[in-house]
Each structure stands twice: as structure tokens, then as C-alpha cells.
Design a protein around this motif. Structure first.
Motif, short mmCIF file in Angstrom:
data_model
loop_
_atom_site.label_atom_id
_atom_site.label_comp_id
_atom_site.label_asym_id
_atom_site.label_seq_id
_atom_site.Cartn_x
_atom_site.Cartn_y
_atom_site.Cartn_z
N ARG A 110 50.54 -49.27 -0.23
CA ARG A 110 49.67 -49.77 0.84
C ARG A 110 50.61 -49.57 2.08
O ARG A 110 49.83 -49.47 3.16
N SER A 111 51.78 -49.43 1.97
CA SER A 111 52.62 -49.14 3.19
C SER A 111 52.43 -47.79 3.71
O SER A 111 52.34 -47.32 4.89
N ALA A 112 52.16 -46.79 2.69
CA ALA A 112 51.77 -45.37 3.08
C ALA A 112 50.69 -45.30 3.66
O ALA A 112 50.20 -44.72 4.79
N SER A 113 49.55 -46.10 3.24
CA SER A 113 48.20 -46.08 3.94
C SER A 113 48.65 -46.69 5.47
O SER A 113 47.85 -46.19 6.08
N GLY A 114 49.22 -47.42 5.58
CA GLY A 114 49.70 -48.01 6.90
C GLY A 114 50.26 -47.00 7.78
O GLY A 114 49.86 -46.70 9.06
N ILE A 115 51.21 -46.29 7.23
CA ILE A 115 51.80 -45.34 7.92
C ILE A 115 50.64 -44.10 8.37
O ILE A 115 50.46 -43.66 9.52
N THR A 116 49.70 -43.89 7.58
CA THR A 116 48.43 -42.85 7.73
C THR A 116 47.65 -43.36 8.79
O THR A 116 47.55 -42.54 9.93
N ARG A 125 47.12 -51.52 -5.54
CA ARG A 125 47.49 -50.25 -4.53
C ARG A 125 46.49 -50.51 -3.31
O ARG A 125 45.74 -51.51 -3.23
N ALA A 126 46.64 -49.76 -2.39
CA ALA A 126 46.05 -49.67 -0.91
C ALA A 126 44.33 -49.59 -1.30
O ALA A 126 43.58 -50.18 -0.41
#
Length: 135
Positions: free
Chosen positions: A82-88, A58-59
């Protein structure tokens, strides 16, 4: 004909060809000490993360731990986090750009092209999350 010494890669890297001038017993002890030191050194966080990347982590770097998932599904869900963390992170940058545009002189805030690029990156990561979560 001189006796051939065993290969001591760590010692040779440290001393070069001068290792040939050492007695074999001393070279062996030094090679063992260098090997033990290398094994006891804590692993680098940078390389540990890179080794875990792509293995369903995970992130936050931990493996996806939900039970009864195939390895492929665990990888997809980890990629989604990980992608959601990038969006954040991108959203925080966009918010900072907005605040700068409202409060700073034009020379101190990002260009419209930079802001468009950040929005494009958010969109791409959002689509990645959607693809990962699709069963």
C-alpha cells in the motif's frame, strides 16, 4: 392494557410510531421482507475496503497470500504494497508538477512548498516500506 408488539427495528425506522397501528402478523411479514432485502443487498465497495484495511490486505484489496507467514508479517508486507502504491501516485503528481513548471505559466503549476510536501510524503512512505520489509 394494550398488547405489546415485538420490536421491529427496520419497520420502525421506516414507519416510525405508525408501526403500532399495523396488525402483528403484517408487521412481522414486513420486517422479515426488509431484513431479507438488507441481507441480499451487495456490500458497498467503500465499506468492504475499509473493513479489509488493517487486516493484511494489499494495495489492490486482496489478502496477502504467501504461505507460512505469521499474521503480523503478512500485515507488514501488505502495508509495504500500500505504501509503494502511494509512492507511485505521488511520483506521478511530482512528474505532472515538473511538466507544468516546464510548459505552463507560473500561476498554473504547484508552489515550491507543495512540491516539497510531495517529496516529504514520498520520503515518509519510502521509510515505511523499508520498515515493513525489514525482517
Amino acid at each position: 392494557m394494550p398488547d405489546l408488539l415485538p420490536d421491529y427495528p427496520r419497520l420502525h425506522a421506516l414507519l416510525g410510531d405508525a408501526v403500532r397501528d399495523l396488525p402483528n402478523a403484517l408487521a412481522e411479514k414486513m420486517e422479515d421482507a426488509l431484513s431479507d432485502a438488507a441481507e441480499s443487498a451487495p456490500p458497498s465497495a467503500f465499506f468492504t475496503f475499509l473493513q479489509g484495511h488493517g487486516k493484511g490486505h494489499r494495495a489492490d484489496g486482496t489478502p496477502w497470500s504467501e504461505n507460512r507467514l505469521t499474521p503480523g508479517r503478512a500485515f507488514d508486507l501488505a502495508l509495504a504494497t500500500r505504501s509503494a502504491s502511494g509512492i507511485t501516485a505521488l511520483t506521478a503528481m511530482l512528474h505532472a508538477a515538473h511538466v507544468a513548471r516546464e510548459n505552463d505559466d507560473p500561476g498554473f503549476y504547484p508552489s515550491a512548498a507543495m512540491v516539497d510536501g510531495l517529496f516529504d510524503a514520498c520520503e515518509a512512505l519510502s521509510l515505511q516500506v523499508e520498515r515493513c520489509l525489514d525482517p
